[in-house]
Write a protein that holds these residues in place. Structure first.
Motif, PDB file in Angstrom:
ATOM      1  N   PRO A   1       0.829  -1.206   0.000  1.00 23.43           N
ATOM      2  CA  PRO A   1       0.000   0.000   0.000  1.00 23.43           C
ATOM      3  C   PRO A   1       0.862   1.254   0.000  1.00 23.43           C
ATOM      4  N   GLU A   2       0.459   2.236  -0.765  1.00 19.31           N
ATOM      5  CA  GLU A   2       1.155   3.535  -0.835  1.00 19.31           C
ATOM      6  C   GLU A   2       2.561   3.425  -1.425  1.00 19.31           C
ATOM      7  N   GLY A   3       2.886   2.300  -2.059  1.00 24.29           N
ATOM      8  CA  GLY A   3       4.201   2.152  -2.671  1.00 24.29           C
ATOM      9  C   GLY A   3       4.262   2.829  -4.027  1.00 24.29           C
ATOM     10  N   PRO A   4       5.460   2.864  -4.635  1.00 21.88           N
ATOM     11  CA  PRO A   4       5.613   3.515  -5.941  1.00 21.88           C
ATOM     12  C   PRO A   4       4.718   2.934  -7.032  1.00 21.88           C
ATOM     13  N   ARG A   5       4.393   1.643  -6.917  1.00 19.68           N
ATOM     14  CA  ARG A   5       3.681   1.005  -8.034  1.00 19.68           C
ATOM     15  C   ARG A   5       2.332   1.652  -8.333  1.00 19.68           C
ATOM     16  N   VAL A   6       1.626   2.080  -7.323  1.00 18.36           N
ATOM     17  CA  VAL A   6       0.319   2.696  -7.579  1.00 18.36           C
ATOM     18  C   VAL A   6       0.462   4.033  -8.301  1.00 18.36           C
ATOM     19  N   LYS A   7       1.680   4.573  -8.322  1.00 18.11           N
ATOM     20  CA  LYS A   7       1.909   5.864  -8.973  1.00 18.11           C
ATOM     21  C   LYS A   7       2.257   5.719 -10.454  1.00 18.11           C
TER      22      LYS A   7
END
Length: 210
Positions: free
Chosen positions: A69-75
């Motif tokens: 959660p909240e890691g770079p991947r969601v960006k």
């Protein structure tokens, strides 16, 4: 449910996929990735494989890939709207919910997936993510999302001897998106999505270096 046992089984299956070169048919190729497929032994769809070299150290590539959660991947991953931790089983195994946006010009509506995920590190420095769909009492199907099902899927982030700033990335996935989608839509969407994934990852590692 014994989530750890399920996750261990998935890791063995993915290792088997990575060692089995039979039956793969190339469906897309770019400078960054070669995408191939073969019929899945898990469901009525296909198993897809992506292989490519990412110009970054394995630790930087993994930082962009790890499902947290909240890691770079969601960006940077256009196919991931959010990760939600449902339960931490132990230091390497978790149950997560992934939410995906609509895709294919709206033909594919928003989906959510509930998976057990095992993070595994091998002696040669390879880091792998291994996942498959599970049920969890704290995450029943939710309104406004079609529940999809990831069959054994994941990736191998492998170092390259003599090339510390390059990573050999192999990905496998076989996803039942649920709902009623024409096979032609699926066969077009999955390979194109994987090509876009590698292209966006190559850009992301330059931004989100560990």
């Amino acid at each position: 449910m014994n989530y750890r046992a399920v996750a261990d089984t998935v890791a063995e299956k993915l290792l088997g996929y990575s060692r089995d070169d039979t039956g793969w048919r190339v469906c897309k190729r770019t400078n960054e990735v070669c995408v191939s497929w073969r019929p899945s032994s898990e469901y009525s769809g296909n198993l897809y494989k992506g292989e490519g070299i990412i110009k970054a150290a394995p630790k930087d590539v993994w930082e962009c890939l790890k499902p947290v959660p909240e890691g770079p991947r969601v960006k940077w991953d256009k196919n991931v709207k959010s990760f939600e931790l449902i339960e931490m089983i132990n230091d390497t195994v978790s149950v997560c919910r992934t939410v995906t946006p609509s895709a294919a010009v709206g033909l594919i509506s928003p989906r959510d997936f509930v998976d057990v995920i095992l993070i595994k590190q091998y002696e040669n420095g390879t880091i792998s993510s291994n996942a498959t769909h599970v049920e969890h009492p704290n995450c029943p199907p939710k309104p406004h999302y079609v529940r999809g099902f990831n069959h054994p899927c994941g990736c191998f982030c492998a170092p390259i001897a003599g090339e510390p700033l390059k990573t050999h990335l192999t990905m496998f996935f076989q996803t039942d998106l649920g709902g009623y989608l024409p096979q032609s839509v699926l066969e077009s969407f999955f390979p194109s999505s994987m090509v876009e994934f590698y292209s966006n990852l190559a850009k992301a590692v330059k931004i989100f270096k560990a």
